[in-house]
Design a protein around this motif. Sequence first.
Motif, PDB file in Angstrom:
ATOM      1  N   GLY A 170       0.766  -1.232   0.000  1.00 26.16           N
ATOM      2  CA  GLY A 170       0.000   0.000   0.000  1.00 26.16           C
ATOM      3  C   GLY A 170       0.796   1.280   0.000  1.00 26.16           C
ATOM      4  O   GLY A 170       0.209   2.367   0.120  1.00 26.16           O
ATOM      5  N   GLN A 171       2.115   1.212  -0.171  1.00 29.12           N
ATOM      6  CA  GLN A 171       2.921   2.423  -0.220  1.00 29.12           C
ATOM      7  C   GLN A 171       2.910   3.000  -1.641  1.00 29.12           C
ATOM      8  O   GLN A 171       2.926   2.254  -2.616  1.00 29.12           O
ATOM      9  CB  GLN A 171       4.356   2.122   0.208  1.00 29.12           C
ATOM     10  CG  GLN A 171       4.481   1.647   1.650  1.00 29.12           C
ATOM     11  CD  GLN A 171       3.950   2.666   2.633  1.00 29.12           C
ATOM     12  OE1 GLN A 171       4.325   3.836   2.584  1.00 29.12           O
ATOM     13  NE2 GLN A 171       3.062   2.240   3.515  1.00 29.12           N
ATOM     14  N   PRO A 172       2.890   4.337  -1.762  1.00 27.88           N
ATOM     15  CA  PRO A 172       2.871   4.919  -3.113  1.00 27.88           C
ATOM     16  C   PRO A 172       4.176   4.665  -3.847  1.00 27.88           C
ATOM     17  O   PRO A 172       5.257   4.622  -3.244  1.00 27.88           O
ATOM     18  CB  PRO A 172       2.670   6.413  -2.843  1.00 27.88           C
ATOM     19  CG  PRO A 172       3.174   6.628  -1.461  1.00 27.88           C
ATOM     20  CD  PRO A 172       2.880   5.361  -0.703  1.00 27.88           C
ATOM     21  N   LEU A 173       4.064   4.458  -5.147  1.00 25.87           N
ATOM     22  CA  LEU A 173       5.249   4.341  -5.989  1.00 25.87           C
ATOM     23  C   LEU A 173       4.928   4.929  -7.354  1.00 25.87           C
ATOM     24  O   LEU A 173       3.782   5.205  -7.679  1.00 25.87           O
ATOM     25  CB  LEU A 173       5.727   2.887  -6.124  1.00 25.87           C
ATOM     26  CG  LEU A 173       4.852   1.827  -6.800  1.00 25.87           C
ATOM     27  CD1 LEU A 173       4.828   1.933  -8.311  1.00 25.87           C
ATOM     28  CD2 LEU A 173       5.335   0.449  -6.432  1.00 25.87           C
ATOM     29  N   VAL A 174       5.959   5.111  -8.147  1.00 30.16           N
ATOM     30  CA  VAL A 174       5.810   5.493  -9.549  1.00 30.16           C
ATOM     31  C   VAL A 174       6.261   4.318 -10.394  1.00 30.16           C
ATOM     32  O   VAL A 174       7.372   3.818 -10.229  1.00 30.16           O
ATOM     33  CB  VAL A 174       6.640   6.745  -9.888  1.00 30.16           C
ATOM     34  CG1 VAL A 174       6.694   6.966 -11.392  1.00 30.16           C
ATOM     35  CG2 VAL A 174       6.053   7.977  -9.193  1.00 30.16           C
ATOM     36  N   GLN A 175       5.378   3.836 -11.261  1.00 34.76           N
ATOM     37  CA  GLN A 175       5.720   2.757 -12.190  1.00 34.76           C
ATOM     38  C   GLN A 175       6.110   3.405 -13.505  1.00 34.76           C
ATOM     39  O   GLN A 175       5.278   3.953 -14.220  1.00 34.76           O
ATOM     40  CB  GLN A 175       4.542   1.810 -12.393  1.00 34.76           C
ATOM     41  CG  GLN A 175       4.809   0.671 -13.359  1.00 34.76           C
ATOM     42  CD  GLN A 175       5.840  -0.327 -12.835  1.00 34.76           C
ATOM     43  OE1 GLN A 175       5.858  -0.645 -11.644  1.00 34.76           O
ATOM     44  NE2 GLN A 175       6.687  -0.824 -13.706  1.00 34.76           N
ATOM     45  N   SER A 176       7.392   3.375 -13.815  1.00 36.82           N
ATOM     46  CA  SER A 176       7.885   4.047 -15.005  1.00 36.82           C
ATOM     47  C   SER A 176       7.669   3.181 -16.233  1.00 36.82           C
ATOM     48  O   SER A 176       7.812   1.959 -16.185  1.00 36.82           O
ATOM     49  CB  SER A 176       9.377   4.370 -14.837  1.00 36.82           C
ATOM     50  OG  SER A 176       9.827   5.214 -15.869  1.00 36.82           O
ATOM     51  N   GLY A 177       7.333   3.841 -17.338  1.00 39.00           N
ATOM     52  CA  GLY A 177       7.085   3.145 -18.589  1.00 39.00           C
ATOM     53  C   GLY A 177       8.163   3.432 -19.612  1.00 39.00           C
ATOM     54  O   GLY A 177       9.325   3.643 -19.251  1.00 39.00           O
ATOM     55  N   PRO A 178       7.798   3.490 -20.892  1.00 39.41           N
ATOM     56  CA  PRO A 178       8.808   3.680 -21.932  1.00 39.41           C
ATOM     57  C   PRO A 178       9.596   4.974 -21.769  1.00 39.41           C
ATOM     58  O   PRO A 178       9.037   6.023 -21.417  1.00 39.41           O
ATOM     59  CB  PRO A 178       7.983   3.705 -23.225  1.00 39.41           C
ATOM     60  CG  PRO A 178       6.715   2.996 -22.882  1.00 39.41           C
ATOM     61  CD  PRO A 178       6.447   3.293 -21.447  1.00 39.41           C
ATOM     62  N   LEU A 179      10.888   4.882 -22.010  1.00 40.97           N
ATOM     63  CA  LEU A 179      11.763   6.050 -22.100  1.00 40.97           C
ATOM     64  C   LEU A 179      12.361   6.035 -23.498  1.00 40.97           C
ATOM     65  O   LEU A 179      12.905   5.022 -23.932  1.00 40.97           O
ATOM     66  CB  LEU A 179      12.858   6.000 -21.032  1.00 40.97           C
ATOM     67  CG  LEU A 179      13.794   7.212 -20.937  1.00 40.97           C
ATOM     68  CD1 LEU A 179      14.344   7.336 -19.516  1.00 40.97           C
ATOM     69  CD2 LEU A 179      14.963   7.122 -21.916  1.00 40.97           C
ATOM     70  N   ALA A 180      12.241   7.154 -24.205  1.00 45.54           N
ATOM     71  CA  ALA A 180      12.700   7.216 -25.587  1.00 45.54           C
ATOM     72  C   ALA A 180      13.499   8.491 -25.812  1.00 45.54           C
ATOM     73  O   ALA A 180      13.075   9.571 -25.391  1.00 45.54           O
ATOM     74  CB  ALA A 180      11.508   7.171 -26.549  1.00 45.54           C
ATOM     75  N   VAL A 181      14.641   8.349 -26.462  1.00 44.26           N
ATOM     76  CA  VAL A 181      15.457   9.494 -26.872  1.00 44.26           C
ATOM     77  C   VAL A 181      15.776   9.311 -28.352  1.00 44.26           C
ATOM     78  O   VAL A 181      16.243   8.238 -28.763  1.00 44.26           O
ATOM     79  CB  VAL A 181      16.753   9.593 -26.043  1.00 44.26           C
ATOM     80  CG1 VAL A 181      17.640  10.721 -26.575  1.00 44.26           C
ATOM     81  CG2 VAL A 181      16.434   9.807 -24.569  1.00 44.26           C
ATOM     82  N   LEU A 182      15.520  10.326 -29.142  1.00 46.63           N
ATOM     83  CA  LEU A 182      15.783  10.239 -30.575  1.00 46.63           C
ATOM     84  C   LEU A 182      17.280  10.013 -30.835  1.00 46.63           C
ATOM     85  O   LEU A 182      18.128  10.524 -30.092  1.00 46.63           O
ATOM     86  CB  LEU A 182      15.330  11.513 -31.278  1.00 46.63           C
ATOM     87  CG  LEU A 182      13.813  11.767 -31.286  1.00 46.63           C
ATOM     88  CD1 LEU A 182      13.513  13.108 -31.955  1.00 46.63           C
ATOM     89  CD2 LEU A 182      13.067  10.641 -31.982  1.00 46.63           C
ATOM     90  N   PRO A 183      17.618   9.236 -31.861  1.00 45.52           N
ATOM     91  CA  PRO A 183      19.033   8.943 -32.143  1.00 45.52           C
ATOM     92  C   PRO A 183      19.905  10.180 -32.243  1.00 45.52           C
ATOM     93  O   PRO A 183      21.066  10.167 -31.826  1.00 45.52           O
ATOM     94  CB  PRO A 183      18.967   8.188 -33.478  1.00 45.52           C
ATOM     95  CG  PRO A 183      17.611   7.558 -33.488  1.00 45.52           C
ATOM     96  CD  PRO A 183      16.713   8.532 -32.794  1.00 45.52           C
ATOM     97  N   THR A 184      19.359  11.276 -32.765  1.00 47.97           N
ATOM     98  CA  THR A 184      20.161  12.493 -32.942  1.00 47.97           C
ATOM     99  C   THR A 184      20.524  13.159 -31.625  1.00 47.97           C
ATOM    100  O   THR A 184      21.405  14.029 -31.594  1.00 47.97           O
ATOM    101  CB  THR A 184      19.388  13.503 -33.807  1.00 47.97           C
ATOM    102  OG1 THR A 184      18.080  13.706 -33.235  1.00 47.97           O
ATOM    103  CG2 THR A 184      19.233  12.993 -35.227  1.00 47.97           C
ATOM    104  N   ALA A 185      19.871  12.765 -30.530  1.00 47.04           N
ATOM    105  CA  ALA A 185      20.130  13.395 -29.231  1.00 47.04           C
ATOM    106  C   ALA A 185      20.800  12.438 -28.244  1.00 47.04           C
ATOM    107  O   ALA A 185      20.925  12.770 -27.069  1.00 47.04           O
ATOM    108  CB  ALA A 185      18.821  13.919 -28.640  1.00 47.04           C
ATOM    109  N   ARG A 186      21.223  11.277 -28.704  1.00 46.90           N
ATOM    110  CA  ARG A 186      21.815  10.302 -27.784  1.00 46.90           C
ATOM    111  C   ARG A 186      23.293  10.602 -27.525  1.00 46.90           C
ATOM    112  O   ARG A 186      23.940  11.321 -28.279  1.00 46.90           O
ATOM    113  CB  ARG A 186      21.659   8.889 -28.350  1.00 46.90           C
ATOM    114  CG  ARG A 186      20.207   8.434 -28.357  1.00 46.90           C
ATOM    115  CD  ARG A 186      20.009   7.097 -29.043  1.00 46.90           C
ATOM    116  NE  ARG A 186      18.587   6.797 -29.180  1.00 46.90           N
ATOM    117  CZ  ARG A 186      18.103   5.823 -29.934  1.00 46.90           C
ATOM    118  NH1 ARG A 186      18.926   5.044 -30.626  1.00 46.90           N
ATOM    119  NH2 ARG A 186      16.796   5.613 -30.006  1.00 46.90           N
ATOM    120  N   GLY A 187      23.790  10.042 -26.425  1.00 52.16           N
ATOM    121  CA  GLY A 187      25.197  10.173 -26.100  1.00 52.16           C
ATOM    122  C   GLY A 187      25.560  11.427 -25.340  1.00 52.16           C
ATOM    123  O   GLY A 187      26.744  11.716 -25.147  1.00 52.16           O
TER     124      GLY A 187
END
Length: 361
Positions: free
Chosen positions: A176-193
């Motif tokens: 019963g404790q609150p949490l955040v369930q994280s879903g997809p994380l996406a970064v465009l190829p041009t902004a990676r690294g």
Amino acid sequence: MSEPITHPVAGPLAGPLAGVVADVLLADVPEAVIGEVIAELLPAEGPQALTDDSVEAVAAITELVEAATRQVFAPDPLADPVAALTSPTPTPQPTGPAAAAAARANVDIRPVDTHVDVAAAVSVLDGVFAPGAGNHFYPPSLLRNLLAAGAPVLLAWDGGAPVGVVLALPGWTANGQPLVQSGPLAVLPTARGRGVSAALKLAQRAWALDRGVTEIRWTFDAMAAVNANLNLRRLGATVEAFLPGYEGLRDADSPTPLPYDRLLVAWHLTGEPATPADDDTELVWAVAATDGLPVLDPAWTVAPAALVAVPTDISALRRNAPAAASAWQHAVGGVLQEALASGWRAGWDPRGAYRLTAPTH
């Protein structure tokens, strides 16, 4: 008030209506996505349904732009939803580690709260997870419903261009404790690294802590070395479980016949993050690479610590050598499943491998 955009709008409204849109579109609205939003709001007949009368056309387009930039119903789950919609308050900018990470990545991270933001988030998700598919990875209607449930959907902007997004849902642990369930994380190829993924996760952490939530959970592809390095070494999340075949049956045209295995991780937001030891005492390579294929050493089960190699780019391997990718998944998945079920701890080693530490008795 911002100056109007003077250059034409691309996308579904390019052509005769572009000039009309440019006259009423404010400069702080990203034109890369506004055309998609307005087209979605038009009748089924599309732009031709608008009148040829210039005065009426300007009035209609102005109304569409206002609708596109209107706030989506996005209540804070711990606030009054009606007040959040009718009297929205500015979202405080992240401070501390989140702000520093965004500055290093040269992005501005903001919550999704307008229809334009929704379209921007959809465009990033499509660009990463469904390029050229002809359909949305997450349709706009689904994102709007997530927002209506109080979901923190965060966008990374590089100037006027959206380059990254992370989705999540507020929820509760088994006790019963609150949490955040994280879903997809996406970064465009041009902004990676350049650290955009870490900046998005730290902004998500700040969102959770601002609401008294101290745990974020998510799953990731157990074969993805880049994700493992981010989640386990850079963020300090803890591996909770190995989930074989978590995504169910693969599509018939999938390059690999196996469902992808996932690791469930918990990111505890208070206290010191987990830091893996780098001591090589009696270290055994449980899975090593030989000529591009995995080789198992059963001696790992009696060692105090072991390394489990994974391919540098499992996505490329799945496309170009599906049989090899399946062999890797069998080998790595078998070791991880056995180790975690027996109480071993899993971290990430900078040599590009999982580091397993035997339980102490």
